[in-house]
Write an enzyme that holds these catalytic residues in place. Structure first.
Site, short mmCIF file in Angstrom:
data_model
loop_
_atom_site.label_atom_id
_atom_site.label_comp_id
_atom_site.label_asym_id
_atom_site.label_seq_id
_atom_site.Cartn_x
_atom_site.Cartn_y
_atom_site.Cartn_z
N ARG A 165 0.85 -1.20 0.00
CA ARG A 165 0.00 0.00 0.00
C ARG A 165 0.88 1.25 0.00
NH1 ARG A 165 -2.89 -3.35 3.65
NH2 ARG A 165 -4.97 -3.88 2.91
N VAL A 181 -10.91 6.52 1.19
CA VAL A 181 -10.69 5.08 0.98
C VAL A 181 -9.33 4.83 0.32
CG1 VAL A 181 -11.62 3.01 -0.18
CG2 VAL A 181 -13.19 4.70 0.76
N ASN A 206 -5.54 4.38 -0.72
CA ASN A 206 -4.35 3.91 0.00
C ASN A 206 -3.09 4.68 -0.39
OD1 ASN A 206 -5.19 1.81 1.77
ND2 ASN A 206 -5.60 0.51 -0.01
N HIS A 225 -3.78 0.87 8.45
CA HIS A 225 -4.33 -0.06 7.44
C HIS A 225 -3.16 -0.60 6.63
CE1 HIS A 225 -7.21 -1.91 4.87
NE2 HIS A 225 -6.99 -1.13 3.83
#
Length: 316
Positions: A91, A121, A123, A178
């Site tokens: 990512r 949303v 990345n 994330h």
């Protein structure tokens, strides 16, 4: 009495943006503006979905556009623009390219929709929320990153599959960034109200298998990227963003793990990172501070440091 429909703008008309448009229309959450820099793509997807409305029976206006002015006065905005991961990429490899896109998006939100609730949303998620926040100047309660809902859903699905029980009976969530340093909280996971630690003690699942599931959750996005070979996940990410959007639009006050701005909570200053929050009509209404055991706290600190380094690498 005329009820004004909500205006939801989606920035990015790729796989997630198109899927979001369809899901919002089916749920009649509001009118949709689908924006993308590629000429014809948002217009084509908008028309295709609109043409399904007589069959599916939804009444919403769907507009495809290449002009930022069309997002003016949006109630909510979901950002999916940017390049997607390919096999072999992390990512974080997307960082510099997508940061430039987020700068432009943030500036246009500031210009046209400064009162919108914004869900990011794109990345690498935690860093991209920071960039959008910086250039949009949004209040910190009105901008959030979609990560934890998706990671938690993967965690719950893997646990349910291994236990061979309904996913509805699994409660679990994932904190932190994330990425590879995300923190699935075994300590807080439960099966129909019974702590996962007790489920392990009962012999229904082994600690080794739970550890494998934690690792699979961390690599959940990569697993799909490797299988698809061109592109990344979009159905589950879209569902995750919808879950957050609905909680805001309908004032559901759901507790959802999201990348939120911390200013002292968890001992973290001035950083967007995944924590449980309450999302209602005022955006992020409360950040919940969950107690972690020593190993979870250590993992969370590592995740915080990883995100901070990523944000720092973007420079000023």
């Amino acid at each position: 009495m005329t009820v004004q429909r909500k205006k939801i703008s989606l920035i990015g008309a790729g796989n997630i943006g198109g899927t979001l448009t369809h899901m919002i229309a089916l749920r009649e959450l509001g009118d949709v503006v689908l924006l993308d820099i590629s000429d014809g793509i948002p217009q084509g997807k908008a028309l295709d979905i609109a043409e399904s409305s007589p069959i599916d029976g939804f009444n919403v206006n769907i507009t495809g556009t290449n002009r930022y002015e069309d997002i003016k006065n949006s109630d909510a905005i979901i950002i999916t623009a940017g390049i997607a991961r390919k096999p072999g990429m992390s990512r974080d490899d997307l960082l510099q390219t997508n940061a430039k896109v987020m700068k432009e998006v943030g500036e246009n939100i500031k210009k046209y929709s400064p009162n919108a609730f914004v869900i990011v949303v794109t990345n690498p998620l935690d860093a991209m929320v920071s960039v959008v926040h910086k250039f949009s100047n949004l209040p910190t309660n009105m901008i959030v990153g979609m990560a934890g809902v998706l990671d938690s859903s993967r965690f719950r699905y893997f646990l349910a599959s291994e236990l061979n029980i309904s996913v509805e009976d699994i409660s679990a969530f994932v904190l932190g960034g994330h990425g590879d340093t995300m923190v699935p909280l075994i300590n807080c996971a439960s099966v129909a109200g019974v702590p996962l630690t007790q489920i392990i003690d009962m012999g229904l699942i082994t600690q080794k298998k739970v550890d494998e599931i934690v690792e699979r959750t961390r690599n959940g996005g990569k697993e799909i990227v490797d299988l698809l070979k061109s592109g990344s996940a979009y159905y589950a990410p879209a569902s995750s963003a919808i879950c957050m959007l609905e909680s805001y639009l309908k004032d559901k006050r759901r507790i959802l793990p999201c990348a939120a701005y911390l200013n002292g909570e968890y001992g973290v200053e001035e950083l967007f990172i995944g924590v449980p929050v309450i999302i209602g009509k005022n955006g992020i209404e409360k950040i919940l501070e969950v107690k972690m055991n020593d190993s979870e706290q250590e993992m969370f600190n590592k995740s915080v440091n990883s995100v901070r380094e990523l944000v720092k690498s973007l420079g000023s």
